[in-house]
Each structure stands twice: as structure tokens, then as C-alpha cells.
Write an enzyme that holds these catalytic residues in place. Structure first.
Site, PDB file in Angstrom:
ATOM      1  N   ARG A  96      -2.059   5.426   2.444  1.00  0.00           N
ATOM      2  CA  ARG A  96      -1.153   6.168   3.319  1.00  0.00           C
ATOM      3  C   ARG A  96       0.306   5.735   3.206  1.00  0.00           C
ATOM      4  O   ARG A  96       1.207   6.564   3.156  1.00  0.00           O
ATOM      5  CB  ARG A  96      -1.575   6.016   4.792  1.00  0.00           C
ATOM      6  CG  ARG A  96      -2.623   6.990   5.227  1.00  0.00           C
ATOM      7  CD  ARG A  96      -3.488   6.356   6.283  1.00  0.00           C
ATOM      8  NE  ARG A  96      -4.233   5.270   5.679  1.00  0.00           N
ATOM      9  CZ  ARG A  96      -5.452   5.407   5.145  1.00  0.00           C
ATOM     10  NH1 ARG A  96      -6.058   6.553   5.206  1.00  0.00           N
ATOM     11  NH2 ARG A  96      -6.061   4.391   4.570  1.00  0.00           N
ATOM     12  N   THR A  97       0.545   4.432   3.169  1.00  0.00           N
ATOM     13  CA  THR A  97       1.940   3.993   3.182  1.00  0.00           C
ATOM     14  C   THR A  97       2.633   4.442   1.900  1.00  0.00           C
ATOM     15  O   THR A  97       3.692   5.066   1.935  1.00  0.00           O
ATOM     16  CB  THR A  97       2.031   2.463   3.359  1.00  0.00           C
ATOM     17  OG1 THR A  97       1.321   2.117   4.547  1.00  0.00           O
ATOM     18  CG2 THR A  97       3.470   2.007   3.481  1.00  0.00           C
ATOM     19  N   LYS A 128       2.766 -10.593 -16.349  1.00  0.00           N
ATOM     20  CA  LYS A 128       3.173 -11.603 -17.342  1.00  0.00           C
ATOM     21  C   LYS A 128       3.827 -12.810 -16.667  1.00  0.00           C
ATOM     22  O   LYS A 128       4.294 -13.722 -17.335  1.00  0.00           O
ATOM     23  CB  LYS A 128       4.184 -11.001 -18.328  1.00  0.00           C
ATOM     24  CG  LYS A 128       3.681  -9.795 -19.103  1.00  0.00           C
ATOM     25  CD  LYS A 128       4.803  -9.268 -20.007  1.00  0.00           C
ATOM     26  CE  LYS A 128       4.455  -7.935 -20.621  1.00  0.00           C
ATOM     27  NZ  LYS A 128       5.633  -7.274 -21.189  1.00  0.00           N
ATOM     28  N   ARG A 141       5.749  -3.595  -0.807  1.00  0.00           N
ATOM     29  CA  ARG A 141       4.575  -4.178  -0.117  1.00  0.00           C
ATOM     30  C   ARG A 141       4.142  -5.395  -0.916  1.00  0.00           C
ATOM     31  O   ARG A 141       4.002  -5.323  -2.144  1.00  0.00           O
ATOM     32  CB  ARG A 141       3.435  -3.180  -0.026  1.00  0.00           C
ATOM     33  CG  ARG A 141       2.152  -3.854   0.449  1.00  0.00           C
ATOM     34  CD  ARG A 141       1.070  -2.899   0.820  1.00  0.00           C
ATOM     35  NE  ARG A 141       1.370  -2.236   2.086  1.00  0.00           N
ATOM     36  CZ  ARG A 141       0.486  -1.501   2.760  1.00  0.00           C
ATOM     37  NH1 ARG A 141      -0.731  -1.327   2.293  1.00  0.00           N
ATOM     38  NH2 ARG A 141       0.824  -0.924   3.898  1.00  0.00           N
ATOM     39  N   HIS A 184       4.984  -4.760   9.552  1.00  0.00           N
ATOM     40  CA  HIS A 184       4.875  -3.465   8.873  1.00  0.00           C
ATOM     41  C   HIS A 184       5.744  -2.500   9.685  1.00  0.00           C
ATOM     42  O   HIS A 184       5.232  -1.665  10.433  1.00  0.00           O
ATOM     43  CB  HIS A 184       3.404  -3.042   8.877  1.00  0.00           C
ATOM     44  CG  HIS A 184       3.064  -1.902   7.978  1.00  0.00           C
ATOM     45  ND1 HIS A 184       4.015  -1.160   7.312  1.00  0.00           N
ATOM     46  CD2 HIS A 184       1.855  -1.380   7.630  1.00  0.00           C
ATOM     47  CE1 HIS A 184       3.398  -0.223   6.609  1.00  0.00           C
ATOM     48  NE2 HIS A 184       2.096  -0.339   6.775  1.00  0.00           N
TER      49      HIS A 184
HETATM   50  C1  NCD Z   1      -2.287  -1.085   7.608  1.00  0.00           C
HETATM   51  C2  NCD Z   1      -1.709  -2.174   6.724  1.00  0.00           C
HETATM   52  O1  NCD Z   1      -1.679  -2.032   5.513  1.00  0.00           O
HETATM   53  O2  NCD Z   1      -1.266  -3.129   7.332  1.00  0.00           O
HETATM   54  N1  NCD Z   1      -2.505   0.124   6.956  1.00  0.00           N
HETATM   55  C3  NCD Z   1      -1.485   0.992   6.820  1.00  0.00           C
HETATM   56  O3  NCD Z   1      -0.440   0.679   6.317  1.00  0.00           O
HETATM   57  N2  NCD Z   1      -1.691   2.212   7.313  1.00  0.00           N
HETATM   58  C4  NCD Z   1      -3.467  -1.505   8.363  1.00  0.00           C
HETATM   59  C5  NCD Z   1      -4.622  -2.078   7.606  1.00  0.00           C
HETATM   60  O4  NCD Z   1      -4.605  -2.220   6.396  1.00  0.00           O
HETATM   61  O5  NCD Z   1      -5.610  -2.392   8.293  1.00  0.00           O
END
Ligand code: NCD
Length: 317
Positions: free
Chosen positions: A62-63, A90, A111, A139
Site C-alpha cells: 500500500r505505501t 553490492k 522505507r 510512519h
Molecule cells: C504498516 C507498516 O508498514 O508499518 N503498513 C502500512 O504501511 N500500511 C503496518 C504493518 O506493516 O503492520
């Protein structure tokens, strides 16, 4: 877009505490405009000529998906980067990688499994960096879309009881959302978790000092009937050193249709997703279950708002 003043232009988006209440209201207004644009026209060219590179060192559906679609719907370009096929494999440093992609892009979305990595990476950059999750840290764009979803439903962000359930220790969405909610008056947060997965003590103290009413328990039954928002989370398997410990804790709380009978009529059930058993699929048909119907699309609208805010000076088209 008629924006008067844009407080986020050229800013990094790193953590919940960088936002004031006004910033959140500004972004919610912008996200509402983005929703209208998408519903009316599907896309716009507000960010034509701008490029975003998503650097994802951890899995994401999703992100990453919503950031990519957000940039495309704004008429911008999206670069591609696959950690396993990149120079990271590498042994390239985070500094060299982000500085390289700075040479191709106007914004980087990162991320990374280590807490603090987004702050560190941003210190090397002159272009904005957006934290899309730094380990068990924060997040912020998930917190933004979550508070937007709550505000959309209740028409405001005051006087609410929000119950957060599950892995509060490792759950970065909880860390960001609880901090954002603490900006608003008369909020109560009920933290429900097994002892081993409680909210970090430091964060609990910090929220308390801001005047949020806090309640900690391992028993969801104690608070479900008073909850305006029931926010479920996954136990974060990838953060456990001991797999048996994960197995023991993973299904501590499962929302069932039976349990939904005790959640008030006008309440909402949220989850950042992915779910791995915390909410039974039979609950999905309940109109209060808004993870797929509202949180998911709001993720894209809010990320459109964030990208637009950091890349566009502000006073409209
Ligand atoms: C969350 C995350 O990655 O922190 N997911 C997300 O970004 N929608 C929650 C999770 O992974 O449980």
C-alpha cells in the site's frame, strides 16, 4: 487549488512531531481537494515535470503503491529502484544511494528497516525526503492518512476515544498516529496489548505530558464499548528475534462479528493493513469497517497532498 500559505514546501517529512495542528488541518484540506480531483478527472498536471524516486528497503504494497499512483495522478514521474538488484546488494552505503538518486529526482520516498534512517538520509539531501517507515520508529504518512480518515468520519478531531490494539511496541503507525492525535483537545487513547508488546514507556510518558487521557490494559473487552475508533494492528513478525515468541503473541486479539456487536454504532474499525488474522473477513461487510473502503483510498489522497505540499510552493496554480 487556492492555497494561501504552504508550510511544508521543500520540507522533509520525517516524524509526527514536526506537524502542528494547523499543518494537519492544512493537509486534510489538501487531501480533500485531491480526492475531488481524482473523483472528477482522475488526474491533474499539478506536478508535471517533477520526479519521485521510491527507495524501499523493506516490503510494501500500500505505501509504495499509493505513493506511485499519487505521483502519477499528479502528472509527475516515478523512478524505479529494486533493492535486491541495486548497488545496495553490492554494499553501497545509504548516503551514496540517496545522494545518487537526488541527482535524478525532486523528492525521495524512503522505507528502511532501521529506526532513525530517514533522519540520517535527509541530512545528506537538499531535496525533500519522505519517511515511508523507519523500522519500529515512525510512519508519518500513515499517521496523516489515519488522522484524516478519523477527521473525515467524525467531522472533527476532538473529544474522541481511540483504542489502539496489538503490537504497540513495534508498530510505527501507532507511534505516529498517537503523537498526531495528542495535538487535539479532549482525546483519550486506550492502549490494548499483551504486556510484552506495550507502547514504549518513553512515548507513553510523552503523550501523558501533553494532556491526552491514557489508559493501558491487556483486555479489549474493558474498553471496546467506549471506543469511537478501534484501531487494530498486526503483530510485527519481522521485529522478533525469537520466532516462538511471535507465534505465542500473534493472535492475541481477533475482531469477530460477535465482538462488533459491542462496538458503538457510530464507531469505526481501522487497520493500517496488512492484516494477518486480527480481523476476521466476515467483519468486512460491517459499515463500520473502513480499512479497505476509506483508509486505503485516503492513503493515496493524503500522499498526493504531501507530495504536492513539499514540491509546490503553494499559492495555487
Ligand atoms: C504498516 C507498516 O508498514 O508499518 N503498513 C502500512 O504501511 N500500511 C503496518 C504493518 O506493516 O503492520
Amino acid at each position: 487549488m487556492g492555497l494561501q500559505e504552504n508550510p511544508l514546501y521543500k520540507k522533509h517529512i520525517l516524524e509526527a512531531d514536526q506537524f502542528s495542528q494547523d499543518d494537519l488541518l492544512f493537509l486534510n484540506t489538501l487531501a480533500t481537494s485531491m480526492k475531488e480531483i481524482v473523483e472528477k478527472d482522475g488526474s491533474t498536471d499539478l506536478l508535471r515535470g517533477k520526479a519521485m524516486t521510491p527507495l524501499f528497503y523493506e516490503n510494501s504494497s500500500r505505501t509504495k503503491g499509493s505513493f506511485v499512483m499519487a505521483m502519477q495522478r499528479l502528472g509527475g514521474m516515478v523512478g524505479s529502484f529494486e533493492v535486491q538488484f541495486s548497488s545496495v546488494a553490492k554494499g553501497e552505503s545509504l548516503e551514496d544511494t540517496v545522494r545518487t538518486f537526488e541527482g535524478y529526482s525532486d523528492v525521495i520516498v524512503l522505507r528502511h528497516p532501521e529506526e532513525g534512517s530517514a533522519h540520517l538520509a535527509s541530512s545528506y539531501l537538499r531535496i525533500p525526503l519522505i519517511n515511508a517507515g523507519d523500522g519500529t520508529g515512525e510512519h508519518p504518512t500513515q499517521g496523516l492518512l489515519d488522522q484524516f480518515t478519523v477527521a473525515q468520519h467524525f467531522g472533527q478531531l476532538e473529544n474522541l476515544q481511540v483504542t489502539m490494539v496489538g503490537d504497540l511496541k513495534h508498530g510505527r503507525t501507532i507511534h505516529s498516529l498517537s503523537r498526531m492525535l495528542s495535538l487535539f483537545p479532549n482525546m483519550t487513547i486506550n492502549f490494548v496489548s499483551p504486556k510484552e508488546l506495550q507502547l514504549p514507556e518513553e512515548l507513553f510518558q510523552e503523550l501523558g505530558s501533553r494532556g491526552v487521557r491514557l489508559f493501558e490494559t491487556d483486555d479489549l473487552e474493558q474498553v471496546i464499548e467506549h471506543s469511537d475508533v478501534l484501531y487494530m494492528t498486526r503483530v510485527q513478525k519481522e521485529r522478533f528475534k525469537n520466532p516462538q515468541e511471535y507465534e505465542r503473541l500473534k493472535h492475541h486479539y481477533i475482531v469477530t462479528p460477535e465482538m462488533m456487536k459491542r462496538l458503538p454504532k457510530d464507531s469505526i474499525l481501522m487497520h493500517p493493513l496488512p492484516r494477518v488474522g486480527e480481523i476476521e473477513p466476515a467483519v468486512d461487510a460491517d459499515p463500520r469497517a473502513i480499512y479497505l473502503s476509506n483508509q486505503v483510498p485516503n492513503g493515496m489522497f493524503m500522499r498526493m497532498a504531501v507530495l504536492y505540499a513539499v514540491l509546490h510552493e503553494g499559492s495555487g496554480q
